[in-house]
Design an enzyme around this catalytic site. Structure first.
Site, short mmCIF file in Angstrom:
data_model
loop_
_atom_site.label_atom_id
_atom_site.label_comp_id
_atom_site.label_asym_id
_atom_site.label_seq_id
_atom_site.Cartn_x
_atom_site.Cartn_y
_atom_site.Cartn_z
N ARG A 264 0.84 -1.19 0.00
CA ARG A 264 0.00 0.00 0.00
C ARG A 264 0.88 1.24 0.00
NH1 ARG A 264 -5.02 2.06 1.03
NH2 ARG A 264 -5.14 4.01 2.20
N GLU B 22 -6.56 -4.84 -6.62
CA GLU B 22 -6.84 -4.37 -5.26
C GLU B 22 -7.41 -5.46 -4.35
OE1 GLU B 22 -9.45 -0.79 -3.12
OE2 GLU B 22 -9.27 -0.89 -5.31
#
Length: 207
Positions: A73, A173
């Site tokens: 991330r 994702e």
């Protein structure tokens, strides 16, 4: 449905068929209500709404699956501020659903070019919510009226559906429910040839 980037345009063409949409919709409805699908759809944009995170958290906790061993991330300035003084062994929470990616390039791009933080979270976990897979199914199940057509669509290709799928496939994702993370190491690393050095926080989910 797991989609390769090379297959996106062909799938978008297939998805113009009402029969194809209906078959995909039946598949999606086996997992998600219409409301839940709406919540997941909204996550294609920035997830800034606190109520959205509350509903999203309830959804993804029901559908956690085995995830890649390592997720990344690229963090925002607010998250960087949250963790800047923390040391190895300390615990923190963002109090929101966090998005990670299997793509190191994607994480570095967000950190370097969008947030300007040059800071990465590297998460080791065995379960997460595969947002990329589920939202791809929802996009493919949606009627043509959900998408804009452009004058360039000479072959009848729904470009907005295609654009959405392209974005999802590239970002790869995964989501982690609201919770706590423990910092296991902090380092400076050159993670990708396209970028400079990043500050890297290795983290794990605290059960």
């Amino acid at each position: 449905m797991i989609i390769n980037l090379a297959d996106v345009e062909q799938l978008s063409i297939k998805a113009e068929s009402v029969d194809f949409q209906y078959d995909m919709y039946k598949k999606v409805c086996e997992k998600f209500t219409d409301f839940e699908q709406s919540v997941l759809w909204q996550c294609m944009e920035a997830k800034k709404n606190e109520a959205l995170h509350k509903h999203l958290n309830e959804i993804i906790k029901k559908h956690l699956t085995k995830s890649p061993y390592q997720l990344y991330r690229g963090i925002s300035k607010s998250t960087k501020e949250l963790i800047k003084d923390l040391q190895v062994g300390e615990v923190f929470s963002t109090n929101r659903v966090d998005s990670f990616t299997t793509s190191l390039h994607t994480a570095c791009s967000f950190s370097y070019a969008e947030y300007f933080t040059e800071t990465i979270l590297r998460l080791k976990t065995d379960k997460a919510f595969n947002y990329s897979d589920h939202i791809s199914d929802i996009i493919l199940s949606s009627p043509n009226t959900e998408f804009k057509y452009t004058y360039e669509d000479t072959d009848g290709l729904d470009s907005e559906r295609t654009d959405n799928l392209m974005m999802i496939v590239r970002e790869q994702e995964w989501m982690i429910p609201i919770g706590k993370y423990k910092i296991t190491s902090i380092s400076k690393e050159k993670l990708h040839d396209s970028f400079g050095t990043f500050k890297v926080y290795d983290i794990e989910v605290v059960e």
